[in-house]
Design a protein around this motif. Sequence first.
Motif, PDB file in Angstrom:
ATOM      1  N   LYS A 105       1.131  10.981 -18.553  1.00  0.00           N
ATOM      2  CA  LYS A 105       1.951  10.159 -17.668  1.00  0.00           C
ATOM      3  C   LYS A 105       1.516  10.225 -16.206  1.00  0.00           C
ATOM      4  O   LYS A 105       2.159   9.616 -15.358  1.00  0.00           O
ATOM      5  N   GLU A 106       0.456  10.956 -15.906  1.00  0.00           N
ATOM      6  CA  GLU A 106      -0.024  11.052 -14.536  1.00  0.00           C
ATOM      7  C   GLU A 106      -1.502  11.371 -14.554  1.00  0.00           C
ATOM      8  O   GLU A 106      -2.089  11.623 -15.605  1.00  0.00           O
ATOM      9  N   ALA A 107      -2.113  11.332 -13.387  1.00  0.00           N
ATOM     10  CA  ALA A 107      -3.552  11.551 -13.308  1.00  0.00           C
ATOM     11  C   ALA A 107      -3.902  12.197 -11.980  1.00  0.00           C
ATOM     12  O   ALA A 107      -3.122  12.177 -11.023  1.00  0.00           O
ATOM     13  N   VAL A 108      -5.101  12.759 -11.942  1.00  0.00           N
ATOM     14  CA  VAL A 108      -5.661  13.316 -10.718  1.00  0.00           C
ATOM     15  C   VAL A 108      -6.975  12.606 -10.432  1.00  0.00           C
ATOM     16  O   VAL A 108      -7.804  12.437 -11.333  1.00  0.00           O
ATOM     17  N   VAL A 109      -7.151  12.170  -9.202  1.00  0.00           N
ATOM     18  CA  VAL A 109      -8.439  11.657  -8.741  1.00  0.00           C
ATOM     19  C   VAL A 109      -9.113  12.782  -7.977  1.00  0.00           C
ATOM     20  O   VAL A 109      -8.541  13.337  -7.038  1.00  0.00           O
ATOM     21  N   TRP A 110     -10.329  13.118  -8.375  1.00  0.00           N
ATOM     22  CA  TRP A 110     -10.970  14.336  -7.904  1.00  0.00           C
ATOM     23  C   TRP A 110     -12.406  14.055  -7.505  1.00  0.00           C
ATOM     24  O   TRP A 110     -13.127  13.354  -8.213  1.00  0.00           O
ATOM     25  N   ASN A 111     -12.817  14.564  -6.353  1.00  0.00           N
ATOM     26  CA  ASN A 111     -14.226  14.615  -6.001  1.00  0.00           C
ATOM     27  C   ASN A 111     -14.636  16.088  -6.071  1.00  0.00           C
ATOM     28  O   ASN A 111     -14.408  16.847  -5.131  1.00  0.00           O
ATOM     29  N   PRO A 112     -15.203  16.531  -7.200  1.00  0.00           N
ATOM     30  CA  PRO A 112     -15.508  17.957  -7.354  1.00  0.00           C
ATOM     31  C   PRO A 112     -16.573  18.449  -6.393  1.00  0.00           C
ATOM     32  O   PRO A 112     -16.644  19.647  -6.114  1.00  0.00           O
ATOM     33  N   TRP A 113     -17.411  17.554  -5.892  1.00  0.00           N
ATOM     34  CA  TRP A 113     -18.454  17.972  -4.946  1.00  0.00           C
ATOM     35  C   TRP A 113     -17.846  18.328  -3.598  1.00  0.00           C
ATOM     36  O   TRP A 113     -18.234  19.276  -2.946  1.00  0.00           O
ATOM     37  N   LEU A 114     -16.856  17.525  -3.174  1.00  0.00           N
ATOM     38  CA  LEU A 114     -16.192  17.785  -1.893  1.00  0.00           C
ATOM     39  C   LEU A 114     -14.955  18.663  -2.054  1.00  0.00           C
ATOM     40  O   LEU A 114     -14.328  19.039  -1.056  1.00  0.00           O
ATOM     41  N   ARG A 115     -14.577  18.940  -3.309  1.00  0.00           N
ATOM     42  CA  ARG A 115     -13.383  19.740  -3.605  1.00  0.00           C
ATOM     43  C   ARG A 115     -12.131  19.091  -3.014  1.00  0.00           C
ATOM     44  O   ARG A 115     -11.289  19.743  -2.417  1.00  0.00           O
ATOM     45  N   GLN A 116     -12.037  17.781  -3.202  1.00  0.00           N
ATOM     46  CA  GLN A 116     -10.868  17.015  -2.769  1.00  0.00           C
ATOM     47  C   GLN A 116     -10.195  16.412  -3.999  1.00  0.00           C
ATOM     48  O   GLN A 116     -10.873  15.992  -4.939  1.00  0.00           O
ATOM     49  N   ALA A 117      -8.867  16.367  -3.973  1.00  0.00           N
ATOM     50  CA  ALA A 117      -8.135  15.820  -5.114  1.00  0.00           C
ATOM     51  C   ALA A 117      -6.856  15.154  -4.642  1.00  0.00           C
ATOM     52  O   ALA A 117      -6.346  15.439  -3.558  1.00  0.00           O
TER      53      ALA A 117
END
Length: 371
Positions: A105-117
């Motif tokens: 029912k939900e999601a995370v948008v993640w840039n693992p290289w920049l460690r941002q979510a």
Amino acid sequence: MVPEEKLPCDLNLIEETLFRVPPESLVRFRTVSKKWNALFDDKMFINNHKMTFRFILATNSKFYSVSITPKIEVRELTLDIPGLESHKLKVLIDCNGFLLCGMDKEAVVWNPWLRQARWMKPEVNDQPILRFNGIGYEYDNMKREGSGYKTLVSHPNELATKSVWKIHDFASNSWKDKELVISGSNGITLLATSVTLNGILYWVASYLQNNSSFVLVYFNFSNEKVHKFSDLPCGENHHSDVIVLRLFMEDRLSLLKQCHLTKKIEIWVTKNKIKNCRSGDVEWMNFMEVSTPNLPGLVKPSYFIDHKKLVVCSCDETGQAWIYVMGDNKLISKIQIDSVVDLWPLHCTCFPSLVPVPRSRSQTKEAALQV
């Protein structure tokens, strides 16, 4: 002033130094000069960075990155997403440098290289189960406002002929229902995960559920419509064949097909850059074939093309993850990813990006006030 002939050496020295700088620091260095800013957009620079990886794997409790340099190296990634460990991931999609980690029912948008979510949560608690299909953007808004990122969300097992889907807007952090209609079709089912190119989502789709009539379709966030893009280039297909769509050279599409009977693998790529989504501009060409004894049967593979080599991540019949390298019509090497303890991990290709995870307007204003 530094003599002109010495500049290339100096630039090489700078690049060698920046290859070792953590990615989150590189973002802050964009303002140093126009040359540095252009350098950070150079895919060759990112490919040569010591922290570059090609695949992301997710198990029940951990994330891993897999580098191919050409030595295969597996690293456990720090879970810097509070609360994610208590959720079970259902989909893991690479969307132009972002990872879309979808749950029920939900999601995370993640840039693992920049460690941002960033979390995406529905507006109501009684929301039915959702399927997060991919991240794209409105091209005109990206040029005009530097924003426009959106996520397309559907309900599992629903046909896309006439269904109410949802669109999440990153800038406003709002959701809206959208009835998607594909004219002239008797119902299609989107297969596997999407590929994002120039802000547009592409899928392999079937006109009838459990049927072998496959096509490529796309969804354009600028007009919020689904259209047929092209027929598949690989001829007649069986519903048990493995068919996966990916990017090629970052501005084209590629298609992998493995025959379920012979295990033969074919790779098709679009001959020219995909500048728009008009099917009349598409010309496919056969790029590679691999047909040798003992070729493994691929299970929901992710892959990328490195020059004339095909690099595939897939699970075997026991659920153990493997990396296969193929080329010259043969299986060059295969390596079991021993460090991934859990079986049947989710996995996808992931090409590092220095593009920050998009914020909402309120988050942008708050960050500006803190500066």
